[in-house]
Enzyme design. Structure first.
Site, mmCIF file in Angstrom:
data_model
loop_
_atom_site.group_PDB
_atom_site.id
_atom_site.type_symbol
_atom_site.label_atom_id
_atom_site.label_comp_id
_atom_site.label_asym_id
_atom_site.label_seq_id
_atom_site.Cartn_x
_atom_site.Cartn_y
_atom_site.Cartn_z
ATOM 1 N N HIS A 403 -32.353 -63.746 -56.462
ATOM 2 C CA HIS A 403 -33.068 -64.207 -55.274
ATOM 3 C C HIS A 403 -34.038 -65.343 -55.557
ATOM 4 C CE1 HIS A 403 -33.665 -64.034 -51.136
ATOM 5 N NE2 HIS A 403 -34.194 -62.839 -50.975
ATOM 6 N N ASP A 407 -30.627 -67.472 -51.647
ATOM 7 C CA ASP A 407 -31.240 -66.725 -50.556
ATOM 8 C C ASP A 407 -30.183 -65.894 -49.830
ATOM 9 O OD1 ASP A 407 -29.851 -68.515 -48.928
ATOM 10 O OD2 ASP A 407 -31.586 -69.792 -48.603
#
Length: 431
Positions: A403, A407
């Site tokens: 992450h 995204d």
């Protein structure tokens, strides 16, 4: 001693101003010839301004981040001997070549302080041209330099530091460097857990490496896992109808793995930002698309052989490579090149009967796909004549992604694209 002005040096024909990044010698602090006084940035490069004689810093005329025209005084200092005129403008000194350890980086925003040049584990050690010259003369490596305590600002090395170290007989020449502990780093609590009693089985070397790699991955990458399900009915039917003919024609077994590798390679081409690695504050977008496939060894350990340039291979070539690597893995005969260079990894947890999995990223990649068991289920199908309940071949796919750089939109879209390629499998394709 005479008061001398330190001028903003000229660092290129088209350079008219520079930005003061950081003062390395404080007001009132003494310095030796060759010590770095200040770091200057332009829109092209960073530069370290060395002292051309010993002295004492008197006053900084500008603070950090100030933009000053070339030739303007930026500080005053009291010079101790040497050529005063030469000390006024160090840019007139022939520019020294940076060492490999201190090569400057290009700057997009000159007012942002650069990363400290590092050697081994001491982040405050860098090699000025004078220190480098002395080190080369005495055959002192960068690793050894990193072990020498510096008395300059923020622990930076001065000429007297390395000369004193040499006079002391180079006591750290064969010592192992010890990284300074980070006071803000997370510390694992010692909980004194009761681990029970039983037979002790020592980890083999590969299991220890796997354990270290998994812990490192979870510590490095904030893992997020997304899930989709795919209807593989048409693909499963095509494979069942053609696997015998495929082997007779090409001499290769047709398992589901080549079909998964093919679909993933296509999706990676459409979402290249999945095919990346992190390098500090940079993202490396890989040119090659090479798919690793987690494979169990006879010992029970896992290894990841790699289908190189999978996007450039047809199904026959992918199947041949998958079969070759799987066979070598079963025989413990995989070579070093067989397990290098993956840019994305697939873990087929369905092989063990698992419905789905939450795989751990194979560092330094950005994501990993887990494919679950293909299982018949009753599904509601929307048909022109109305909804029907049919028996379909369904599979869950799960994508764990880093992450920091991937995204939810990118990860989810990429995962959905893999499922689309599997669901929209061309059943009319020739063998």
């Amino acid at each position: 001693m005479s008061a001398t002005s330190l001028l903003m040096p000229k660092m290129g024909e088209s350079i008219t101003e520079g930005t003061i990044i950081n003062w390395l010698v404080a007001e009132g602090e003494s310095f030796e010839e060759g010590d770095i006084l200040v770091e200057i940035a332009t829109d092209k490069v960073d530069n370290e301004v060395p002292a051309t004689s010993a002295g004492v810093m008197q006053k900084h005329l500008y603070d950090a981040n100030a933009v000053v025209a070339v030739g303007e005084p930026i500080a005053t200092y009291l010079a101790q001997g040497g050529d005063a005129e030469k000390a006024i403008n160090p840019s007139e000194k022939k520019e020294s070549q940076p060492t490999k350890a201190q090569a400057p980086k290009k700057r997009a925003k000159p007012k942002v302080a650069p990363a400290t040049r590092t050697i081994v584990s001491n982040e405050n050690v860098f090699v000025s041209p004078l220190i480098d010259s002395i080190a080369r003369k005495h055959h002192i490596s960068y690793e050894e330099i990193a072990r020498i305590p510096g008395t300059g600002t923020k622990g930076r090395l001065r000429k007297k530091d390395i000369m004193q170290y040499i006079d002391d007989g180079r006591p750290f020449q064969f010592a192992q460097p010890v990284a300074q502990p980070d006071p803000d780093a997370y510390k694992i609590p010692n909980l004194k857990l009761d681990k029970g009693k039983g037979k002790i089985v020592e980890m083999d070397r590969m299991r220890q490496m796997i354990a270290d790699h998994m812990v490192y991955s979870k510590h490095t990458s904030p893992h997020v896992t997304a899930y989709v399900e795919a209807d593989l009915t048409e693909m499963v039917q095509w494979r069942n109808d053609n696997k015998v003919a495929f082997q007779e024609k090409h001499g290769e077994r047709l398992t589901f793995t080549p079909l998964f590798v093919e679909a993933v390679a296509k999706a990676v081409e459409e979402f290249p930002m999945i095919n990346v690695s992190v390098d500090g504050k940079n993202i490396i977008v890989k040119e090659d698309i090479s798919i690793g496939m987690a494979t169990a060894l006879p010992s029970g350990n896992l290894i990841v052989p790699v289908v190189k340039n999978a996007n450039q291979k047809n199904l026959v070539e992918i199947a041949a490579e998958v079969n070759r690597l799987s066979s070598l893995a079963r025989e413990n005969k995989l070579g070093g090149d067989d397990v290098k260079g993956s840019t994305f990894t697939i873990s087929n947890v369905g092989t063990f009967g698992s419905v789905m999995g939450t795989p751990i990223i194979n560092q330094p990649e950005a994501a990993i796909l887990a494919t679950g068991i293909i299982k018949k289920r009753a599904e509601v199908m929307e048909r022109p004549e109305g909804d029907t309940i049919e028996i379909r071949q369904m599979m869950y796919l799960s994508l764990s992604f880093d992450h920091r750089i991937v995204d939810g939109y990118l990860g989810g879209s990429f995962l959905r694209k893999i499922a689309d390629h599997l669901e929209q499998f061309d059943t009319t394709r020739a063998l």
